[in-house]
Motif scaffolding. Structure first.
Motif, PDB file in Angstrom:
ATOM      1  N   ASP A   1       0.839  -1.278  -0.285  1.00 45.14           N
ATOM      2  CA  ASP A   1      -0.259   0.185   0.137  1.00 45.14           C
ATOM      3  C   ASP A   1       1.424   1.162  -0.378  1.00 45.14           C
ATOM      4  O   ASP A   1       2.121   1.262   0.546  1.00 45.14           O
ATOM      5  CB  ASP A   1      -0.933   0.058   1.794  1.00 45.14           C
ATOM      6  N   ILE A   2       0.688   2.166  -1.019  1.00 47.43           N
ATOM      7  CA  ILE A   2       1.321   3.485  -0.428  1.00 47.43           C
ATOM      8  C   ILE A   2       0.488   4.618  -0.633  1.00 47.43           C
ATOM      9  O   ILE A   2       0.064   4.303  -1.439  1.00 47.43           O
ATOM     10  CB  ILE A   2       2.236   3.846  -2.259  1.00 47.43           C
ATOM     11  N   GLU A   3       1.046   4.933   0.402  1.00 48.43           N
ATOM     12  CA  GLU A   3      -0.013   6.958   0.425  1.00 48.43           C
ATOM     13  C   GLU A   3       0.475   7.878  -0.154  1.00 48.43           C
ATOM     14  O   GLU A   3       1.618   7.612  -0.012  1.00 48.43           O
ATOM     15  CB  GLU A   3      -0.885   6.700   1.701  1.00 48.43           C
ATOM     16  N   LEU A   4      -0.095   8.597  -0.986  1.00 48.78           N
ATOM     17  CA  LEU A   4       0.696   9.483  -1.479  1.00 48.78           C
ATOM     18  C   LEU A   4       0.124  10.600  -1.543  1.00 48.78           C
ATOM     19  O   LEU A   4      -1.368  10.973  -1.735  1.00 48.78           O
ATOM     20  CB  LEU A   4       0.770   9.310  -2.925  1.00 48.78           C
TER      21      LEU A   4
ATOM     22  N   HIS B   1       0.994  -6.563  -6.776  1.00 50.09           N
ATOM     23  CA  HIS B   1       0.007  -5.465  -6.325  1.00 50.09           C
ATOM     24  C   HIS B   1       0.181  -4.578  -5.764  1.00 50.09           C
ATOM     25  O   HIS B   1       0.429  -4.715  -4.129  1.00 50.09           O
ATOM     26  CB  HIS B   1      -1.705  -6.969  -5.968  1.00 50.09           C
ATOM     27  N   VAL B   2       0.058  -3.056  -5.875  1.00 53.93           N
ATOM     28  CA  VAL B   2      -0.062  -2.299  -5.741  1.00 53.93           C
ATOM     29  C   VAL B   2      -0.773  -1.113  -5.873  1.00 53.93           C
ATOM     30  O   VAL B   2      -2.143  -1.303  -6.229  1.00 53.93           O
ATOM     31  CB  VAL B   2       1.270  -1.199  -6.446  1.00 53.93           C
ATOM     32  N   GLN B   3      -1.314  -1.488  -4.238  1.00 55.07           N
ATOM     33  CA  GLN B   3      -2.535  -0.315  -4.226  1.00 55.07           C
ATOM     34  C   GLN B   3      -1.698   0.795  -3.378  1.00 55.07           C
ATOM     35  O   GLN B   3      -1.322   1.555  -2.919  1.00 55.07           O
ATOM     36  CB  GLN B   3      -3.398  -0.929  -2.708  1.00 55.07           C
ATOM     37  N   VAL B   4      -2.751   2.042  -4.790  1.00 55.27           N
ATOM     38  CA  VAL B   4      -2.204   3.249  -4.557  1.00 55.27           C
ATOM     39  C   VAL B   4      -2.828   4.026  -3.727  1.00 55.27           C
ATOM     40  O   VAL B   4      -4.250   4.120  -4.469  1.00 55.27           O
ATOM     41  CB  VAL B   4      -1.925   4.093  -5.337  1.00 55.27           C
ATOM     42  N   THR B   5      -3.571   5.068  -3.188  1.00 54.97           N
ATOM     43  CA  THR B   5      -4.590   6.267  -1.913  1.00 54.97           C
ATOM     44  C   THR B   5      -3.414   7.071  -1.879  1.00 54.97           C
ATOM     45  O   THR B   5      -2.145   8.049  -2.297  1.00 54.97           O
ATOM     46  CB  THR B   5      -4.995   5.042  -0.839  1.00 54.97           C
ATOM     47  N   GLY B   6      -4.009   8.421  -1.520  1.00 51.01           N
ATOM     48  CA  GLY B   6      -3.679   9.429  -1.190  1.00 51.01           C
ATOM     49  C   GLY B   6      -4.015  10.411  -2.271  1.00 51.01           C
ATOM     50  O   GLY B   6      -5.455  10.397  -2.137  1.00 51.01           O
ATOM     51  N   GLU B   7      -3.935  12.367  -1.713  1.00 51.48           N
ATOM     52  CA  GLU B   7      -3.911  13.254  -2.836  1.00 51.48           C
ATOM     53  C   GLU B   7      -3.701  13.643  -3.225  1.00 51.48           C
ATOM     54  O   GLU B   7      -2.287  13.917  -3.740  1.00 51.48           O
ATOM     55  CB  GLU B   7      -4.271  13.983  -1.289  1.00 51.48           C
TER      56      GLU B   7
ATOM     57  N   GLY C   1      -7.820   5.040  -5.381  1.00 55.06           N
ATOM     58  CA  GLY C   1      -8.442   5.876  -4.238  1.00 55.06           C
ATOM     59  C   GLY C   1      -7.314   6.952  -4.044  1.00 55.06           C
ATOM     60  O   GLY C   1      -7.701   7.432  -3.373  1.00 55.06           O
ATOM     61  N   MET C   2      -7.379   7.289  -5.158  1.00 53.07           N
ATOM     62  CA  MET C   2      -6.860   8.882  -5.025  1.00 53.07           C
ATOM     63  C   MET C   2      -7.503   9.682  -5.589  1.00 53.07           C
ATOM     64  O   MET C   2      -8.261   9.657  -6.797  1.00 53.07           O
ATOM     65  CB  MET C   2      -5.242   8.602  -6.456  1.00 53.07           C
ATOM     66  N   ARG C   3      -7.460  10.550  -4.945  1.00 51.65           N
ATOM     67  CA  ARG C   3      -8.171  12.404  -5.411  1.00 51.65           C
ATOM     68  C   ARG C   3      -7.485  13.341  -5.373  1.00 51.65           C
ATOM     69  O   ARG C   3      -6.174  13.617  -4.852  1.00 51.65           O
ATOM     70  CB  ARG C   3      -8.874  12.545  -3.585  1.00 51.65           C
ATOM     71  N   THR C   4      -8.219  14.073  -6.642  1.00 51.77           N
ATOM     72  CA  THR C   4      -7.563  14.500  -7.150  1.00 51.77           C
ATOM     73  C   THR C   4      -8.550  15.758  -7.647  1.00 51.77           C
ATOM     74  O   THR C   4      -9.478  16.102  -7.057  1.00 51.77           O
ATOM     75  CB  THR C   4      -7.545  14.119  -8.911  1.00 51.77           C
ATOM     76  N   GLU C   5      -8.054  17.001  -7.592  1.00 53.99           N
ATOM     77  CA  GLU C   5      -8.681  18.296  -8.219  1.00 53.99           C
ATOM     78  C   GLU C   5      -8.437  18.720  -9.251  1.00 53.99           C
ATOM     79  O   GLU C   5      -9.310  18.678 -10.296  1.00 53.99           O
ATOM     80  CB  GLU C   5      -8.251  19.367  -6.889  1.00 53.99           C
TER      81      GLU C   5
END
Length: 170
Positions: free
Chosen positions: A107-110, A153-159, A131-135
């Motif tokens: 899990d990578i949270e950016l 498997h890489v799960q990427v989340t964050g903003e 799971g990435m939130r963008t504007e």
């Protein structure tokens, strides 16, 4: 007034099973304890039932923070199961293609305020960046989103408010 209990999602159950298996692999659990915890994790219906299965197991997050510099990891580096990177203005480059990844899922949270990033996956790996939130930012994932058996498997989340994130294979 009835008490409503949150049902366990498949992802939460998978994460608990991985934590229990990793604790066994690290020598923290005996075979009988592994079996007992796996059974409890796989049969848990609510988060209340699942939480005690993993409450005492390590699930450390490696946290890297940068204000303006680059965060780069390439070559033969050890990838943690959970990685969080906070970068205000800099760029992030994570090359997993030659890295040591002892897990089937990471899990990578950016949290990239104005910067951007690139994640390079090894051959056969998959990634999910839903799971990435963008504007105003943009996320481009050129890797398959569904995990293949025996592959990373890489799960990427964050903003990512303003930057760009690209996830691709080598």
């Amino acid at each position: 007034m009835s008490h409503v209990t949150a049902r366990v999602s498949e992802g939460e159950r998978d994460r608990a099973v991985e934590l229990v298996q990793q604790a066994y692999a690290d020598g923290l659990l005996a075979p009988a304890e592994l079996e007992r915890r796996l059974e409890r994790a796989l049969t848990a219906v609510s988060a209340h039932e699942l939480e005690p299965v993993v409450a005492d197991l390590p699930d450390q997050v490696v946290h890297i923070a940068s204000t303006g510099g680059r965060v780069t990891r390439t070559g033969d580096w050890h990838v943690p199961r959970r990685l969080r990177i906070d970068s205000e203005y800099g760029r992030v480059r994570l090359d997993l293609s030659r890295a040591h990844v002892p897990y089937s899922r990471i899990d990578i949270e950016l949290r990239l305020a104005y910067g951007g990033g690139t994640i390079i996956l090894p051959a056969g790996a998959s990634a999910n960046a839903d799971g990435m939130r963008t504007e105003w930012g943009k996320v481009i994932c050129k890797a398959p989103g569904r995990q293949s058996p025996g592959r990373l498997h890489v799960q990427v989340t964050g903003e990512l408010p303003y930057g760009r994130l690209t996830i691709r294979r080598k």
